[in-house]
Structures are given as structure tokens and as C-alpha cells.
Design a protein around this motif. Structure first.
Motif, PDB file in Angstrom:
ATOM      1  N   MET A   1       0.851  -1.163   0.000  1.00 37.36           N
ATOM      2  CA  MET A   1       0.000   0.000   0.000  1.00 37.36           C
ATOM      3  C   MET A   1       0.899   1.228   0.000  1.00 37.36           C
ATOM      4  SD  MET A   1      -2.987   1.106   2.675  1.00 37.36           S
ATOM      5  CE  MET A   1      -1.918   1.213   4.091  1.00 37.36           C
ATOM      6  N   ASP A   2       0.601   2.158  -0.893  1.00 32.94           N
ATOM      7  CA  ASP A   2       1.402   3.373  -0.942  1.00 32.94           C
ATOM      8  C   ASP A   2       0.771   4.472  -0.096  1.00 32.94           C
ATOM      9  OD1 ASP A   2      -0.717   4.304  -2.465  1.00 32.94           O
ATOM     10  OD2 ASP A   2       0.500   4.895  -4.173  1.00 32.94           O
ATOM     11  N   THR A   3       1.478   5.571   0.011  1.00 33.25           N
ATOM     12  CA  THR A   3       1.050   6.669   0.869  1.00 33.25           C
ATOM     13  C   THR A   3      -0.278   7.255   0.425  1.00 33.25           C
ATOM     14  OG1 THR A   3       3.370   7.183   1.266  1.00 33.25           O
ATOM     15  CG2 THR A   3       1.780   8.863   1.880  1.00 33.25           C
ATOM     16  N   ALA A   4      -0.444   7.484  -0.867  1.00 32.98           N
ATOM     17  CA  ALA A   4      -1.679   8.097  -1.367  1.00 32.98           C
ATOM     18  C   ALA A   4      -2.905   7.246  -1.014  1.00 32.98           C
ATOM     19  CB  ALA A   4      -1.588   8.297  -2.874  1.00 32.98           C
ATOM     20  N   ALA A   5      -2.768   5.929  -1.108  1.00 33.12           N
ATOM     21  CA  ALA A   5      -3.888   5.045  -0.775  1.00 33.12           C
ATOM     22  C   ALA A   5      -4.230   5.138   0.708  1.00 33.12           C
ATOM     23  CB  ALA A   5      -3.558   3.607  -1.154  1.00 33.12           C
ATOM     24  N   GLY A   6      -3.209   5.127   1.546  1.00 35.75           N
ATOM     25  CA  GLY A   6      -3.446   5.223   2.990  1.00 35.75           C
ATOM     26  C   GLY A   6      -4.105   6.522   3.383  1.00 35.75           C
ATOM     27  N   ILE A   7      -3.642   7.618   2.801  1.00 34.25           N
ATOM     28  CA  ILE A   7      -4.229   8.928   3.102  1.00 34.25           C
ATOM     29  C   ILE A   7      -5.670   8.972   2.620  1.00 34.25           C
ATOM     30  CG2 ILE A   7      -4.111  11.388   2.543  1.00 34.25           C
ATOM     31  CD1 ILE A   7      -1.034  11.041   2.505  1.00 34.25           C
ATOM     32  N   ALA A   8      -5.914   8.479   1.411  1.00 33.16           N
ATOM     33  CA  ALA A   8      -7.272   8.493   0.870  1.00 33.16           C
ATOM     34  C   ALA A   8      -8.223   7.652   1.715  1.00 33.16           C
ATOM     35  CB  ALA A   8      -7.265   8.004  -0.572  1.00 33.16           C
ATOM     36  N   LEU A   9      -7.742   6.555   2.266  1.00 29.46           N
ATOM     37  CA  LEU A   9      -8.598   5.720   3.109  1.00 29.46           C
ATOM     38  C   LEU A   9      -8.967   6.404   4.415  1.00 29.46           C
ATOM     39  CD1 LEU A   9      -6.989   2.204   2.630  1.00 29.46           C
ATOM     40  CD2 LEU A   9      -9.323   2.878   2.030  1.00 29.46           C
ATOM     41  N   VAL A  10      -8.066   7.179   4.949  1.00 25.56           N
ATOM     42  CA  VAL A  10      -8.264   7.803   6.254  1.00 25.56           C
ATOM     43  C   VAL A  10      -8.965   9.157   6.169  1.00 25.56           C
ATOM     44  CG1 VAL A  10      -6.764   9.137   7.785  1.00 25.56           C
ATOM     45  CG2 VAL A  10      -6.596   6.730   7.735  1.00 25.56           C
ATOM     46  N   ASN A  11      -8.684   9.903   5.143  1.00 21.47           N
ATOM     47  CA  ASN A  11      -9.180  11.268   5.022  1.00 21.47           C
ATOM     48  C   ASN A  11     -10.462  11.285   4.193  1.00 21.47           C
ATOM     49  OD1 ASN A  11      -9.630  13.964   4.630  1.00 21.47           O
ATOM     50  ND2 ASN A  11      -7.651  14.410   3.713  1.00 21.47           N
ATOM     51  N   VAL A  12     -11.602  11.434   4.868  1.00 22.47           N
ATOM     52  CA  VAL A  12     -12.886  11.425   4.163  1.00 22.47           C
ATOM     53  C   VAL A  12     -13.040  12.620   3.226  1.00 22.47           C
ATOM     54  CG1 VAL A  12     -14.076  10.034   5.904  1.00 22.47           C
ATOM     55  CG2 VAL A  12     -14.089  12.535   6.082  1.00 22.47           C
ATOM     56  N   ASP A  13     -12.226  13.645   3.411  1.00 21.66           N
ATOM     57  CA  ASP A  13     -12.267  14.818   2.529  1.00 21.66           C
ATOM     58  C   ASP A  13     -11.389  14.649   1.295  1.00 21.66           C
ATOM     59  OD1 ASP A  13     -14.008  16.171   4.253  1.00 21.66           O
ATOM     60  OD2 ASP A  13     -12.341  16.964   5.442  1.00 21.66           O
ATOM     61  N   ASP A  14     -10.604  13.600   1.237  1.00 26.36           N
ATOM     62  CA  ASP A  14      -9.728  13.348   0.090  1.00 26.36           C
ATOM     63  C   ASP A  14     -10.582  13.012  -1.129  1.00 26.36           C
ATOM     64  OD1 ASP A  14      -8.001  11.593  -1.745  1.00 26.36           O
ATOM     65  OD2 ASP A  14      -6.527  12.281  -0.280  1.00 26.36           O
ATOM     66  N   ASP A  15     -10.227  13.571  -2.269  1.00 24.96           N
ATOM     67  CA  ASP A  15     -10.972  13.318  -3.507  1.00 24.96           C
ATOM     68  C   ASP A  15     -11.030  11.829  -3.846  1.00 24.96           C
ATOM     69  OD1 ASP A  15     -11.429  16.026  -3.832  1.00 24.96           O
ATOM     70  OD2 ASP A  15      -9.764  16.306  -5.235  1.00 24.96           O
ATOM     71  N   PHE A  16     -10.023  11.083  -3.426  1.00 27.23           N
ATOM     72  CA  PHE A  16      -9.942   9.661  -3.769  1.00 27.23           C
ATOM     73  C   PHE A  16     -10.492   8.738  -2.677  1.00 27.23           C
ATOM     74  CE2 PHE A  16      -6.600  11.696  -6.308  1.00 27.23           C
ATOM     75  CZ  PHE A  16      -7.032  11.325  -7.575  1.00 27.23           C
ATOM     76  N   HIS A  17     -11.072   9.302  -1.629  1.00 23.31           N
ATOM     77  CA  HIS A  17     -11.575   8.488  -0.519  1.00 23.31           C
ATOM     78  C   HIS A  17     -12.593   7.433  -0.976  1.00 23.31           C
ATOM     79  CE1 HIS A  17     -12.626   7.404   3.576  1.00 23.31           C
ATOM     80  NE2 HIS A  17     -13.904   7.595   3.265  1.00 23.31           N
ATOM     81  N   PRO A  18     -13.616   7.813  -1.750  1.00 25.47           N
ATOM     82  CA  PRO A  18     -14.604   6.792  -2.149  1.00 25.47           C
ATOM     83  C   PRO A  18     -13.989   5.650  -2.967  1.00 25.47           C
ATOM     84  CG  PRO A  18     -15.463   8.998  -2.555  1.00 25.47           C
ATOM     85  CD  PRO A  18     -14.003   9.150  -2.209  1.00 25.47           C
ATOM     86  N   ILE A  19     -13.152   5.973  -3.916  1.00 29.23           N
ATOM     87  CA  ILE A  19     -12.543   4.927  -4.751  1.00 29.23           C
ATOM     88  C   ILE A  19     -11.557   4.094  -3.942  1.00 29.23           C
ATOM     89  CG2 ILE A  19     -10.678   6.325  -5.730  1.00 29.23           C
ATOM     90  CD1 ILE A  19     -12.663   3.742  -7.689  1.00 29.23           C
ATOM     91  N   ALA A  20     -10.848   4.721  -3.013  1.00 31.73           N
ATOM     92  CA  ALA A  20      -9.908   3.970  -2.169  1.00 31.73           C
ATOM     93  C   ALA A  20     -10.653   2.934  -1.338  1.00 31.73           C
ATOM     94  CB  ALA A  20      -9.123   4.927  -1.270  1.00 31.73           C
ATOM     95  N   LYS A  21     -11.809   3.311  -0.801  1.00 28.39           N
ATOM     96  CA  LYS A  21     -12.611   2.356  -0.042  1.00 28.39           C
ATOM     97  C   LYS A  21     -13.082   1.208  -0.927  1.00 28.39           C
ATOM     98  CE  LYS A  21     -15.779   3.848   2.652  1.00 28.39           C
ATOM     99  NZ  LYS A  21     -16.886   4.579   3.298  1.00 28.39           N
ATOM    100  N   GLN A  22     -13.524   1.532  -2.148  1.00 26.67           N
ATOM    101  CA  GLN A  22     -13.984   0.500  -3.075  1.00 26.67           C
ATOM    102  C   GLN A  22     -12.855  -0.472  -3.428  1.00 26.67           C
ATOM    103  OE1 GLN A  22     -15.589   2.543  -6.467  1.00 26.67           O
ATOM    104  NE2 GLN A  22     -17.343   3.344  -5.334  1.00 26.67           N
ATOM    105  N   VAL A  23     -11.678   0.082  -3.693  1.00 28.52           N
ATOM    106  CA  VAL A  23     -10.531  -0.758  -4.044  1.00 28.52           C
ATOM    107  C   VAL A  23     -10.143  -1.651  -2.876  1.00 28.52           C
ATOM    108  CG1 VAL A  23      -8.077  -0.726  -4.628  1.00 28.52           C
ATOM    109  CG2 VAL A  23      -9.672   0.774  -5.849  1.00 28.52           C
ATOM    110  N   ARG A  24     -10.135  -1.087  -1.663  1.00 31.47           N
ATOM    111  CA  ARG A  24      -9.788  -1.885  -0.481  1.00 31.47           C
ATOM    112  C   ARG A  24     -10.756  -3.055  -0.309  1.00 31.47           C
ATOM    113  NH1 ARG A  24     -11.839  -1.937   4.651  1.00 31.47           N
ATOM    114  NH2 ARG A  24     -12.993  -0.072   4.112  1.00 31.47           N
ATOM    115  N   VAL A  25     -12.046  -2.784  -0.449  1.00 28.51           N
ATOM    116  CA  VAL A  25     -13.049  -3.847  -0.323  1.00 28.51           C
ATOM    117  C   VAL A  25     -12.838  -4.916  -1.397  1.00 28.51           C
ATOM    118  CG1 VAL A  25     -15.516  -4.358  -0.561  1.00 28.51           C
ATOM    119  CG2 VAL A  25     -14.770  -2.429   0.835  1.00 28.51           C
ATOM    120  N   LYS A  26     -12.602  -4.495  -2.630  1.00 30.23           N
ATOM    121  CA  LYS A  26     -12.394  -5.442  -3.733  1.00 30.23           C
ATOM    122  C   LYS A  26     -11.154  -6.306  -3.478  1.00 30.23           C
ATOM    123  CE  LYS A  26     -12.859  -7.121  -7.948  1.00 30.23           C
ATOM    124  NZ  LYS A  26     -13.352  -8.460  -7.984  1.00 30.23           N
TER     125      LYS A  26
END
Length: 80
Positions: free
Chosen positions: A1-26
Motif C-alpha cells: 500500500m502506498d502513501t496516497a492510498a493510505g491517506i485516501a482511506l483515512v481522510n474522508v475529505d480526500d478526492d480519492f476516498h470513495p474509490i480507495a474504499k472501493q478498491v480496499r473492499v475489492k
């Protein structure tokens, strides 16, 4: 897992938060194992050190360190 993915998973305000959650679940559904390094954890923690995210960052780092399914690669001189 890279930094951008970790930040996106934690920060609900991150533009990539929804997709990061989807990718993690998949990835979990497909039985993929995540791997990260202390370099990534340090970079992520540094980017989330504002007072607003401090509590979440500490909780995230503690959770990540305790996950049996997330190997964390040690920082050793040969990697630098």
C-alpha cells in the motif's frame, strides 16, 4: 500500500476516498494481501500531522502496526 492510498482511506475529505474504499473492499474480497513499509507509514503520518488529523493518524498507525495481514517492511540500510 502506498502513501496516497493510505491517506485516501483515512481522510474522508480526500478526492480519492470513495474509490480507495472501493478498491480496499475489492482487494479484500479477492484475498489480496497488502504490504507497506515504514517509509510509507512515515510519509503518511507526516502528511496527516495537522491538529485536525492527529488523533486519526495515531489511531491509523496503531491499527496498521497491529494488522496480521499487513506486513510492514523494515527500513534497512540496503533499501536506501
Amino acid at each position: 500500500m502506498d502513501t496516497a492510498a493510505g491517506i485516501a482511506l483515512v481522510n474522508v475529505d480526500d478526492d480519492f476516498h470513495p474509490i480507495a474504499k472501493q478498491v480496499r473492499v475489492k482487494l479484500e474480497q479477492d484475498n489480496y494481501r497488502l504490504v507497506t513499509s515504514y517509509f510509507v507509514l512515515l510519509e503518511g503520518a507526516d502528511s496527516l500531522t495537522s491538529v485536525r488529523f492527529r488523533h486519526q493518524t495515531i489511531n491509523l498507525l496503531n491499527r496498521l502496526k497491529g494488522l496480521a495481514g499487513l506486513p510492514v517492511i523494515e527500513v534497512i540500510k540496503n533499501l536506501i
